[in-house]
Design a protein around this motif. Structure first.
Motif, short mmCIF file in Angstrom:
data_model
loop_
_atom_site.label_atom_id
_atom_site.label_comp_id
_atom_site.label_asym_id
_atom_site.label_seq_id
_atom_site.Cartn_x
_atom_site.Cartn_y
_atom_site.Cartn_z
N GLY A 97 0.57 -108.64 -126.41
CA GLY A 97 2.58 -108.52 -126.16
C GLY A 97 3.14 -108.63 -126.95
O GLY A 97 4.30 -109.23 -126.80
N CYS A 98 3.03 -109.17 -128.42
CA CYS A 98 3.81 -109.02 -129.72
C CYS A 98 5.31 -108.76 -129.51
O CYS A 98 5.83 -109.11 -129.87
N PHE A 99 5.27 -107.70 -129.23
CA PHE A 99 6.43 -106.63 -129.08
C PHE A 99 6.33 -106.14 -128.21
O PHE A 99 6.51 -104.61 -127.47
N GLY A 100 6.30 -106.82 -126.85
CA GLY A 100 6.77 -106.61 -125.60
C GLY A 100 5.36 -106.04 -124.53
O GLY A 100 3.93 -105.66 -125.13
N GLY A 101 4.77 -105.96 -123.29
CA GLY A 101 3.67 -105.79 -122.74
C GLY A 101 2.82 -106.24 -122.73
O GLY A 101 3.68 -108.08 -122.56
N GLY A 102 1.91 -106.54 -122.64
CA GLY A 102 0.81 -107.59 -122.33
C GLY A 102 0.36 -107.59 -121.75
O GLY A 102 -0.01 -106.38 -120.34
N GLY A 103 -1.02 -108.74 -121.42
CA GLY A 103 -1.77 -108.46 -120.15
C GLY A 103 -3.07 -107.99 -120.49
O GLY A 103 -3.37 -107.62 -121.47
N GLN A 104 -3.71 -107.08 -119.48
CA GLN A 104 -5.23 -106.86 -119.64
C GLN A 104 -5.51 -106.21 -119.86
O GLN A 104 -3.95 -104.57 -119.19
N LEU A 105 -5.83 -105.23 -120.76
CA LEU A 105 -6.22 -104.11 -121.28
C LEU A 105 -7.12 -102.60 -120.37
O LEU A 105 -8.08 -102.79 -119.29
N GLY A 106 -6.01 -101.49 -120.68
CA GLY A 106 -6.78 -100.66 -119.42
C GLY A 106 -8.26 -99.93 -119.43
O GLY A 106 -8.76 -100.76 -120.68
N LYS A 107 -9.02 -99.51 -118.66
CA LYS A 107 -10.22 -99.06 -119.21
C LYS A 107 -9.72 -97.75 -119.93
O LYS A 107 -9.16 -97.05 -120.73
N GLY A 108 -11.22 -98.35 -121.32
CA GLY A 108 -10.93 -98.02 -122.51
C GLY A 108 -9.80 -97.87 -123.90
O GLY A 108 -10.26 -97.47 -124.96
N GLN A 109 -9.31 -98.72 -123.74
CA GLN A 109 -8.51 -99.09 -123.93
C GLN A 109 -9.02 -100.64 -125.42
O GLN A 109 -10.30 -101.37 -124.02
#
Length: 158
Positions: A97-109
């Motif tokens: 979440g360093c540059f926006g977004g963040g949270g749980q990674l999606g499948k395959g990430q």
């Protein structure tokens, strides 16, 4: 060197804060994903963090209250290193979440913990440098007589 340290660290903080400030709910999700803070504190930190990043970043870029801003920036970066290491050590699969977004990674990430830790550790060092040495050229501290550095050629601008 201090001018470069200020500009790089300040620029990164401004960019990170600017990318989060438009959607503060994502910042809250990112802070909660680390599972380090109680819910109410995580919410407060999530909303306040983008503002703090922008304010400290601007202070560094313009060279105002440089040493204090550098200490705060260095501590922020150290906290980010700690948080990312915590997430990694505890098997969490999150986006920093360093540059926006963040949270749980999606499948395959896959998480990028090592790169995030290395980047933020380098930024901790820039904060330490900017806190230790005079603010350098083109700093308002020098123009205002606040940092022990007038910004004149021939002085130690480390």
């Amino acid at each position: 060197m201090t001018t470069v340290a200020r500009l790089v660290l300040g620029g990164v903080l401004i960019a990170a804060g600017a990318l989060k400030i438009g959607n503060p709910a994502d910042s809250v999700v990112a802070v909660k994903a680390y599972q380090l803070l109680p819910e109410s504190i995580a919410v407060t930190v999530g909303y306040a963090l983008p503002i703090l990043e922008i304010v400290v970043g601007v202070l560094l870029v313009v060279g105002l209250l440089t040493r204090a801003a550098a200490v705060i920036a260095g501590l922020l970066m150290f906290a980010f290193v700690f948080g990312i290491a915590w997430a990694w050590a505890n098997g969490l699969r999150i986006d920093c979440g360093c540059f926006g977004g963040g949270g749980q990674l999606g499948k395959g990430q896959e998480p990028t913990y090592l790169l995030d830790i290395l980047r933020d550790s380098g930024l901790v060092l820039l904060g330490a440098w900017a806190a230790r040495f005079p603010p350098g050229r083109y700093a308002l501290d020098g123009a205002l007589g606040l940092g022990g550095d007038t910004g004149e050629v021939g002085e130690d601008d480390s």
